[in-house]
Design an enzyme around this catalytic site. Structure first.
Site, PDB file in Angstrom:
ATOM      1  N   GLY A   1       0.781  -1.228   0.000  1.00 46.27           N
ATOM      2  CA  GLY A   1       0.000   0.000   0.000  1.00 46.27           C
ATOM      3  C   GLY A   1       0.813   1.278   0.000  1.00 46.27           C
ATOM      4  O   GLY A   1       0.261   2.379  -0.030  1.00 46.27           O
TER       5      GLY A   1
ATOM      6  N   GLU B   1       4.659  -6.169   1.619  1.00 45.75           N
ATOM      7  CA  GLU B   1       4.420  -6.554   0.218  1.00 45.75           C
ATOM      8  C   GLU B   1       4.237  -5.324  -0.668  1.00 45.75           C
ATOM      9  O   GLU B   1       3.148  -5.093  -1.202  1.00 45.75           O
ATOM     10  CB  GLU B   1       3.157  -7.406   0.111  1.00 45.75           C
ATOM     11  CG  GLU B   1       3.103  -8.640   0.968  1.00 45.75           C
ATOM     12  CD  GLU B   1       1.688  -9.208   0.998  1.00 45.75           C
ATOM     13  OE1 GLU B   1       0.786  -8.645   0.339  1.00 45.75           O
ATOM     14  OE2 GLU B   1       1.470 -10.214   1.696  1.00 45.75           O
ATOM     15  N   PRO B   2       5.252  -4.492  -0.854  1.00 41.37           N
ATOM     16  CA  PRO B   2       5.078  -3.351  -1.754  1.00 41.37           C
ATOM     17  C   PRO B   2       4.893  -3.817  -3.193  1.00 41.37           C
ATOM     18  O   PRO B   2       5.525  -4.773  -3.643  1.00 41.37           O
ATOM     19  CB  PRO B   2       6.390  -2.577  -1.590  1.00 41.37           C
ATOM     20  CG  PRO B   2       7.383  -3.626  -1.188  1.00 41.37           C
ATOM     21  CD  PRO B   2       6.621  -4.597  -0.330  1.00 41.37           C
ATOM     22  N   GLY B   3       4.021  -3.129  -3.902  1.00 40.77           N
ATOM     23  CA  GLY B   3       3.830  -3.390  -5.331  1.00 40.77           C
ATOM     24  C   GLY B   3       3.994  -2.100  -6.107  1.00 40.77           C
ATOM     25  O   GLY B   3       4.951  -1.900  -6.838  1.00 40.77           O
ATOM     26  N   ARG B   4       3.034  -1.191  -5.893  1.00 37.75           N
ATOM     27  CA  ARG B   4       3.062   0.095  -6.591  1.00 37.75           C
ATOM     28  C   ARG B   4       4.395   0.822  -6.388  1.00 37.75           C
ATOM     29  O   ARG B   4       4.960   1.366  -7.337  1.00 37.75           O
ATOM     30  CB  ARG B   4       1.916   0.968  -6.062  1.00 37.75           C
ATOM     31  CG  ARG B   4       1.775   2.310  -6.753  1.00 37.75           C
ATOM     32  CD  ARG B   4       0.789   3.205  -5.999  1.00 37.75           C
ATOM     33  NE  ARG B   4      -0.419   2.497  -5.664  1.00 37.75           N
ATOM     34  CZ  ARG B   4      -1.496   2.412  -6.443  1.00 37.75           C
ATOM     35  NH1 ARG B   4      -1.489   3.022  -7.617  1.00 37.75           N
ATOM     36  NH2 ARG B   4      -2.573   1.745  -6.052  1.00 37.75           N
TER      37      ARG B   4
ATOM     38  N   ARG C   1      -6.816   3.670 -15.312  1.00 36.09           N
ATOM     39  CA  ARG C   1      -6.832   4.275 -13.980  1.00 36.09           C
ATOM     40  C   ARG C   1      -7.518   5.645 -13.937  1.00 36.09           C
ATOM     41  O   ARG C   1      -8.281   5.914 -13.004  1.00 36.09           O
ATOM     42  CB  ARG C   1      -5.424   4.373 -13.406  1.00 36.09           C
ATOM     43  CG  ARG C   1      -4.772   3.013 -13.133  1.00 36.09           C
ATOM     44  CD  ARG C   1      -3.479   3.137 -12.333  1.00 36.09           C
ATOM     45  NE  ARG C   1      -3.753   3.477 -10.951  1.00 36.09           N
ATOM     46  CZ  ARG C   1      -3.539   4.677 -10.425  1.00 36.09           C
ATOM     47  NH1 ARG C   1      -3.047   5.672 -11.163  1.00 36.09           N
ATOM     48  NH2 ARG C   1      -3.815   4.904  -9.152  1.00 36.09           N
TER      49      ARG C   1
ATOM     50  N   CYS D   1     -15.210   5.388 -27.431  1.00 38.06           N
ATOM     51  CA  CYS D   1     -16.478   6.114 -27.517  1.00 38.06           C
ATOM     52  C   CYS D   1     -17.159   6.229 -26.156  1.00 38.06           C
ATOM     53  O   CYS D   1     -18.203   5.625 -25.910  1.00 38.06           O
ATOM     54  CB  CYS D   1     -17.391   5.418 -28.524  1.00 38.06           C
ATOM     55  SG  CYS D   1     -18.862   6.363 -28.921  1.00 38.06           S
TER      56      CYS D   1
ATOM     57  N   TYR E   1      -0.321  -1.234 -12.261  1.00 38.84           N
ATOM     58  CA  TYR E   1      -1.733  -1.297 -12.635  1.00 38.84           C
ATOM     59  C   TYR E   1      -2.007  -0.569 -13.945  1.00 38.84           C
ATOM     60  O   TYR E   1      -3.056   0.038 -14.125  1.00 38.84           O
ATOM     61  CB  TYR E   1      -2.605  -0.745 -11.493  1.00 38.84           C
ATOM     62  CG  TYR E   1      -2.310  -1.425 -10.186  1.00 38.84           C
ATOM     63  CD1 TYR E   1      -2.716  -2.732  -9.964  1.00 38.84           C
ATOM     64  CD2 TYR E   1      -1.561  -0.789  -9.197  1.00 38.84           C
ATOM     65  CE1 TYR E   1      -2.402  -3.388  -8.780  1.00 38.84           C
ATOM     66  CE2 TYR E   1      -1.251  -1.434  -8.012  1.00 38.84           C
ATOM     67  CZ  TYR E   1      -1.669  -2.734  -7.806  1.00 38.84           C
ATOM     68  OH  TYR E   1      -1.370  -3.380  -6.647  1.00 38.84           O
TER      69      TYR E   1
END
Length: 411
Positions: free
Chosen positions: A237, A272-275, A311, A341, A370
């Site tokens: 997070g 658990e870092p991801g971003r 996003r 569209c 992401y």
């Protein structure tokens, strides 16, 4: 792959820090829209985060970017991997991960996912399955599984950049807090209870740490109540600044506050870092195809769309943009949108950008997390290619899809 020197790695990489000439060359060689991922930066981000938590076990949350090149680069610098679905488990193994080191965080897992994880654990008893519902325990028992289990706690506190990622107070995620001791007793009777897990939310920056640490405090308290654990996993997070004027996450302060919040536990701390690992290591290159002057806005049409990067449409997210063809032109407020569209297909509204002209290349920053993971084939648009940068070279790590790829599964 050479390991990057952290002394040369700033805590945040702004869009203006990329080499405009290199980006123009990549667009000319590989066409657009194009994803670019810098593997040297990925490794440096992981090493910087790990250095801030020297006594913790830092895993990478694969869902942020599951590309084989990213997973392999992180394995090369000693990262383990946390997975949220069977496909991420399989892709991690294909990238070279030892299945015994993997952690599978099951959220309402489909039958196929559980079947895969249980089969995998037969030959890899070190695999850890994190459960967020007692029903999942029943389903695992039905499959004959009695191995390593971590219990995901719902701390009742959500944090993050958007309500859709504030998982810590969402009933979908984790065992209700006061039910955890009883569930732990059951797990110990039927399985091997090895840890507790929690994840309060995503996109947390320094100003959000107090709320985030309030959730972590509850996890630490529960760890002391349950006792006899191998690890306590507080999830990830941790965010990156998407706006140009936002400061980066203060890792020293973050580490201190997290340690204080967890408190004294006789268990390994996991994160658990991801971003944080991949966001500023990636961007999108897109070509301007239309300039339209209207009474209310100058509309700049590009070949990327919400099918390329969803996003902004999904979360209202801000992504920095830069005209890498002519960065020194006078900035003008423009609205940048793609060819899909729907009015949601807009990357920026009234955003000052060096005056775009047709065929200019624009870069969309902080697209490493992401981004490609949420890309789609809406409007029958083939997904873009992805180029990886490493050790001064570039290579295609995902080829551009064709219409044959889009229609291949049809019968």
């Amino acid at each position: 792959m050479a390991v990057p020197d952290l002394a040369d790695s700033p805590p945040v990489r702004r869009l203006a820090d990329w080499d405009d000439q290199q980006l123009r060359s990549l667009a000319a060689t590989h066409d657009t829209p194009l994803y670019v991922i810098d593997l040297d930066r990925v490794q440096a981000n992981y090493q910087r985060f790990s250095a801030a938590f020297p006594d913790a076990h830092v895993m990478y949350a694969a869902k942020a970017h599951t590309g084989q090149s990213v997973l392999s680069a992180l394995l090369d610098v000693g990262a383990d991997i946390e997975c949220a679905a069977w496909g991420e488990l399989e892709r991690s193994i294909q990238a070279g991960a030892d299945p015994n080191t993997l952690q599978y965080t099951a959220v309402n897992p489909p039958a196929h996912d559980l079947d895969y994880a249980v089969d995998l654990a037969e030959d890899a008893p070190g695999l850890t399955i994190t459960i967020g519902a007692t029903d999942t325990l029943d389903r695992l028992a039905e499959r004959g599984y009695d191995g390593r289990i971590a219990i995901r706690i719902n701390p009742g506190i959500g944090t993050g950049h958007h309500e859709k990622v504030a998982t810590g107070n969402d009933a979908k995620f984790g065992i209700p807090y006061e039910q955890v001791p009883d569930v732990a007793e059951r797990v110990r009777a039927e399985f091997d209870l090895v840890g507790l897990h929690s994840h309060a939310g995503s996109g947390v920056l320094t100003d959000d740490l107090e709320d985030h640490c309030e959730a972590i405090e509850r996890v630490g308290e529960m760890a002391r109540r349950v006792g006899d654990l191998e690890f306590v996993d507080i999830g990830g997070g941790f965010g990156v600044p998407y706006h140009e004027d936002e400061p980066p996450l203060d890792l020293a302060k973050t580490s201190e506050m997290v340690r204080d919040a967890v408190g004294d536990i006789d268990a390994q701390l996991k994160l658990e870092p991801g971003r944080y690992i991949v966001a500023d290591a990636g961007l999108i290159l897109t070509t301007v195809n239309t300039i339209k002057e209207t009474p209310t806005a100058t509309v700049v049409g590009v070949d990327a769309s919400l099918a390329t990067l969803i996003r902004p449409a999904m979360f209202g997210s801000y992504h920095p943009m830069r005209n890498v063809t002519a960065p020194d032109r006078e900035p003008e407020p423009v609205t940048v949108g793609g060819p899909v569209c729907t009015s949601a297909d807009v990357f920026a509204t009234d955003r000052p950008i060096a005056r775009p002209e047709r065929n200019d290349i624009l870069a969309i920053g902080n697209a490493g997390s992401y981004g490609y993971e949420l890309a789609s084939q809406f409007h029958s648009q083939p997904r873009p290619a992805e180029v990886a940068l490493e050790d001064g070279d570039d290579r295609v790590v995902r080829r551009r899809e064709t219409l044959d790829d889009v229609t291949r599964v049809e019968q």
